[in-house]
Design a protein around this motif. Structure first.
Motif, PDB file in Angstrom:
ATOM      1  N   VAL A 189      -3.242   7.895   4.670  1.00 39.77           N
ATOM      2  CA  VAL A 189      -2.315   8.718   5.455  1.00 39.77           C
ATOM      3  C   VAL A 189      -3.059   9.891   6.084  1.00 39.77           C
ATOM      4  CG1 VAL A 189      -0.324  10.281   5.288  1.00 39.77           C
ATOM      5  CG2 VAL A 189      -0.292   8.073   4.095  1.00 39.77           C
ATOM      6  N   ALA A 190      -3.877  10.560   5.260  1.00 37.00           N
ATOM      7  CA  ALA A 190      -4.597  11.748   5.737  1.00 37.00           C
ATOM      8  C   ALA A 190      -5.631  11.382   6.804  1.00 37.00           C
ATOM      9  CB  ALA A 190      -5.277  12.447   4.563  1.00 37.00           C
ATOM     10  N   THR A 191      -6.320  10.273   6.619  1.00 35.24           N
ATOM     11  CA  THR A 191      -7.341   9.858   7.587  1.00 35.24           C
ATOM     12  C   THR A 191      -6.726   9.544   8.935  1.00 35.24           C
ATOM     13  OG1 THR A 191      -8.736   8.965   5.809  1.00 35.24           O
ATOM     14  CG2 THR A 191      -9.175   8.206   8.047  1.00 35.24           C
ATOM     15  N   ALA A 192      -5.577   8.870   8.924  1.00 32.66           N
ATOM     16  CA  ALA A 192      -4.887   8.565  10.184  1.00 32.66           C
ATOM     17  C   ALA A 192      -4.483   9.848  10.902  1.00 32.66           C
ATOM     18  CB  ALA A 192      -3.656   7.698   9.902  1.00 32.66           C
ATOM     19  N   THR A 195     -12.732  10.862  -4.246  1.00 31.56           N
ATOM     20  CA  THR A 195     -11.697  11.077  -3.222  1.00 31.56           C
ATOM     21  C   THR A 195     -10.432  11.708  -3.812  1.00 31.56           C
ATOM     22  OG1 THR A 195     -10.946   8.794  -3.555  1.00 31.56           O
ATOM     23  CG2 THR A 195     -12.524   9.198  -1.773  1.00 31.56           C
ATOM     24  N   LEU A 196     -10.559  12.332  -4.967  1.00 27.85           N
ATOM     25  CA  LEU A 196      -9.394  12.881  -5.667  1.00 27.85           C
ATOM     26  C   LEU A 196      -8.601  13.860  -4.816  1.00 27.85           C
ATOM     27  CD1 LEU A 196      -7.718  13.350  -8.250  1.00 27.85           C
ATOM     28  CD2 LEU A 196      -9.437  15.034  -8.959  1.00 27.85           C
ATOM     29  N   VAL A 222      -2.982   5.342  -5.756  1.00 27.91           N
ATOM     30  CA  VAL A 222      -2.222   6.421  -5.112  1.00 27.91           C
ATOM     31  C   VAL A 222      -3.164   7.292  -4.285  1.00 27.91           C
ATOM     32  CG1 VAL A 222      -0.727   8.418  -5.495  1.00 27.91           C
ATOM     33  CG2 VAL A 222      -0.521   6.413  -6.983  1.00 27.91           C
ATOM     34  N   ILE A 223      -4.343   7.585  -4.842  1.00 26.25           N
ATOM     35  CA  ILE A 223      -5.334   8.378  -4.119  1.00 26.25           C
ATOM     36  C   ILE A 223      -5.721   7.699  -2.818  1.00 26.25           C
ATOM     37  CG2 ILE A 223      -7.694   9.288  -4.192  1.00 26.25           C
ATOM     38  CD1 ILE A 223      -7.339   9.632  -7.221  1.00 26.25           C
ATOM     39  N   ASN A 224      -5.987   6.398  -2.870  1.00 28.57           N
ATOM     40  CA  ASN A 224      -6.382   5.658  -1.675  1.00 28.57           C
ATOM     41  C   ASN A 224      -5.267   5.635  -0.637  1.00 28.57           C
ATOM     42  OD1 ASN A 224      -8.909   5.069  -2.715  1.00 28.57           O
ATOM     43  ND2 ASN A 224      -8.221   3.164  -3.690  1.00 28.57           N
TER      44      ASN A 224
END
Length: 773
Positions: free
Chosen positions: A537-540, A380-381, A530-532
């Protein structure tokens, strides 16, 4: 399997008899071919730099001038230097070192070269003056005035022969700064239909106060910049609109381009990637050699600025604390491929040449066959590039500035571009057209939020079933530039390159081709957190996006032209009618227009919600006569065309106001007028995707062999984003986006309103129904 084949130039072993060197001739050969390729590229760039620098002249023209000048002076027995050497001889001992013949030759070369440079200077400035005239835009459709005809002859005369991509750059005029008074007048006119009398009177007072007091002072600084800089808007636009944004660029900035809608050249993922990557690299080679033809308007006479092409490849957006930067490499011989959470570095050159499609397919097959697991945090980088910019900047400095992480990140950021071999299937399904296209659009726009490197200039996405598309970063260039590349790829893929009967690329595999290199990572747990966080944020954000695509095939520009109305104006007025039916009100509307008639020009805004379009919409909502509706429609269309011309010719509203606002901030001045203007949301943001290289496609017989367009995310939380492409004579594709979280918007509902508005407006013209599909 996909670890790199490490070719070593030499090996040595220590023996009782001394050191035994074992040269690897294949490695030395590859080093030689690589160096030869680099020097060829440098020579081509050097040559192209000279050709562009002297355009509209040419080096052969210099030879003609020198021979002609020296022959004429020798025949007439004249001093070619016009007495220059005689005067120099009084102060310098020229005659002691040069014979009369030598002085004649040297003097002729110097004076002839000066004459040649003078002619080029005159031609270039004459062309710049000619290109500053835009009266040709106001000719009636299909007719040309005598003045425009004479102007076109002069443009052709001063344009030189066989221009390359960047030949016209120094001859393009600078973007003019509109007068403050004119911008205030146009602005007030644009917001009049959106405000009641009380609000408009207040805004009018603010505008008049700005025009009289602060405006002239800010304008002076802006004029000063316009005299000094190549373009008074573009650098600030890139920095403040794009690079200084601290929110996610996924959805908010990046956009996508789609594959063919009805054509499926092959079902093999690796084969489709092989042809597409090869076609893209052929385009890059043409770009490096400046062999791409300049883009023109008006019968190939009016050139557009080509500056945005410079950073198409080998480019990445690098995050920073306050502002990002654009990193561009002069050369890159590899691409980066993402598949199932792993990153691979793939060289696209071998034996001193570009890999053929079947050889690239071979590399993709190796990656697809690799069953290794991702390193911890690698899967998920790329979510770091999808989330907020500051956490990504901090993580990049903390965890990716040294060791193997830096090397692997460099491999991604310095790659020509990034390829994603997606593990999902996307395609237009006639049995389920709505859901299949909506899923396809969302996948290209944001994917899973970690399977596109959103910082890259563009990502090529190839799905499991062979469908493909692009996701492009917006800061370095606008959509038509990426669209030009994409048209080249789609025209090359099924027709010029083609596929074998079994679906593979044509040609043979390479028996000795080194395999892809698996990138290595050492991502600590703190960085994984930090990646998670960025992924959340991006998924929302991605889950909130509602995409809807309409392949509108009831009619196209063929019938619209029979209505004697601009197709773009027809669609823009349609969007106004559909929006009013959807929300019951008008809104500030953004339509992108290019300003590439000027050097380093990018875009301007056409405020397509006008008093005229609102009057037409109200007439459609009331029981007005057909004749009255047609009259108002034509007035609205003519107003839209006028606004579009103003935007294209540097007389728009929004870029001027944007730059005035920045100057006020630099001076520490507060302007209530500018602050309010720039805070107004664009609840309807629209853009047309042009088909620029019509000659590449047989749109009359095969309109399906062209891109189905692309789209972007909504600009306002409670607004719509609408992109459309006019394909051939009978098809218009709409790409609609909005946010699910807004109770005011629904992309599918708005799509239904657009289709009905298109039909209702065409019905006003009462054309022969047999012409309507």
């Amino acid at each position: 399997m996909a670890e790199a084949h490490q070719a070593v130039a030499f090996q040595f072993t220590v023996t009782p008899d001394g050191i035994d060197l074992q040269l690897c001739h294949e490695a030395l050969r590859q080093i030689y071919l690589s160096g030869l390729h680099s020097w060829k590229k440098r020579f081509i760039r050097f040559k192209n730099g000279i050709m562009t620098g002297v355009y509209p002249g040419s080096p052969p023209g210099l030879v003609v001038v020198l021979v002609g000048y020296m022959s004429s002076t020798k025949y007439a027995q004249l001093d070619p230097t016009l007495g220059l050497f005689t005067k120099l001889g009084a102060h310098l001992p020229v005659s002691k070192y040069m014979s009369d013949d030598s002085q004649h030759v040297v003097g002729g070369v110097l004076v002839g070269t000066g004459l040649w440079v003078t002619v080029i200077f005159i031609m270039r400035n004459a062309l710049k003056s000619l290109l500053s005239w835009h009266g040709w835009m106001y000719n009636p459709h299909g007719r040309m005035s005598i003045r425009t005809s004479i102007w076109m002859v002069l443009v052709r005369l001063f344009s030189g022969r066989k221009p390359m991509l960047y030949s016209f750059q120094s001859a393009l005029p600078r973007l003019p700064v509109p007068a403050v008074k004119d911008t205030m007048t146009r602005y007030l006119e644009s917001v009049r239909p959106l405000m009641d009398d009380e609000k408009y009177t207040r805004m009018e007072g603010l505008a008049k106060d700005f025009e009289k007091n602060l405006g002239p002072r800010l304008q002076w600084y802006l004029k000063l910049k316009s005299w000094w800089a190549s373009n008074y808007v573009s650098d600030w636009w890139e920095e403040y609109i794009y690079l200084r944004g601290r929110g996610p660029i996924m959805v908010n900035s990046n956009y996508y381009a789609m594959d063919f809608l009805y054509v499926f050249p092959t079902h093999l993922q690796a084969a489709r990637a092989g042809n597409a990557i090869h076609a893209i690299m052929l385009y890059r080679r043409k770009l490096d050699r400046a062999q791409i033809k300049p883009i023109y308007l008006l019968e190939n006479r009016v050139p557009l600025c080509s500056a945005q092409w410079e950073r198409m490849f080998n480019t990445s957006r690098v995050p920073g604390q306050e502002s990002d930067t654009i990193q561009h490499e002069a050369e890159s011989k590899h691409i980066t491929v993402f598949h199932r959470g792993r990153y691979f570095k793939v060289y696209v050159f071998y034996d001193g040449r570009l890999l053929l499609p079947r050889e690239i397919e071979q590399q993709m097959e190796r990656i697809l066959a690799d069953k290794s697991d991702p390193h911890p945090g690698e899967h998920t980088l790329a979510a770091l590039t999808a989330g907020e910019r500051v956490p990504w900047a901090n993580a990049r400095t903390e965890y990716f500035s040294r060791g193997k992480n830096k090397q692997s990140l460099d491999a991604i950021e310095k790659a020509a571009f990034v390829v994603t071999l997606d593990d999902t299937e996307q395609r237009y399904d006639t049995a389920n057209p709505v859901e299949s296209l909506d899923s396809y659009a969302k996948s290209l726009l944001h994917g899973k939020c970690y399977d596109r490197w959103f910082d890259k200039s563009f990502n090529l996405i190839v799905f499991k079933n062979g469908t493909m598309g692009l996701n492009a970063e917006h800061a370095w260039a606008d959509a038509p530039i990426v669209g030009h590349l994409w048209e080249h790829v789609l025209s090359m893929d099924p027709v010029n390159l083609g596929y074998a009967e079994d679906g593979h690329c044509k040609g043979k595999m390479h028996p000795n081709l080194p395999g892809p290199q698996r990138l290595q990572w050492d991502i600590p747990e703190e960085c994984q957190n930090v990646i998670n966080s960025s992924l959340n944020v991006a998924t929302a954000l991605a889950d909130d996006v509602d995409c809807h695509i309409i392949p509108f095939s009831d009619f196209g520009k063929g019938l619209i032209k029979k209505c004697r109305i601009s197709p773009d104006a027809f669609i823009q007025i349609t969007l106004q009618l559909a929006h009013f039916r959807d929300k019951g009100k008008f809104c500030l509307t953004y339509e992108a227009s290019m300003t590439r008639l000027f050097r380093e020009g990018r875009t301007e805004t056409v405020r397509s919600c006008t008093q005229e379009s609102c009057a037409f919409v109200r007439a459609m909502m009331r029981d007005e006569t057909r004749e009255e509706k047609l009259k108002l429609l034509k007035e609205a269309a003519e107003k839209h065309q006028s606004m579009y011309r103003l935007a294209m010719t540097g007389k728009g509203i929004d870029r001027h106001l944007f730059c005035l606002y920045l100057v006020s901030k630099y001076l520490g001045e507060e302007s209530p007028f500018l602050k309010e203007v720039l805070s107004q949301p664009w609840r309807l943001s629209t853009s047309q995707t042009p088909v620029q290289q019509v000659a590449l496609f047989d749109l009359k017989n095969h309109p399906e062999y062209v891109s189905s367009g692309g789209g972007f995310g909504p600009v306002a939380d409670d607004g719509y984003g609408v992109s459309y492409i006019i394909v051939g004579e009978d098809l218009i594709n709409f790409h609609i986006s909005s946010k699910r979280s807004s109770p005011e918007t629904d992309s599918h509902r708005f799509g239904t309103k657009i289709k009905q508005a298109m039909r209702d407006i065409l019905e006003l013209f009462q054309l022969d129904k047999k012409n309507v599909k």
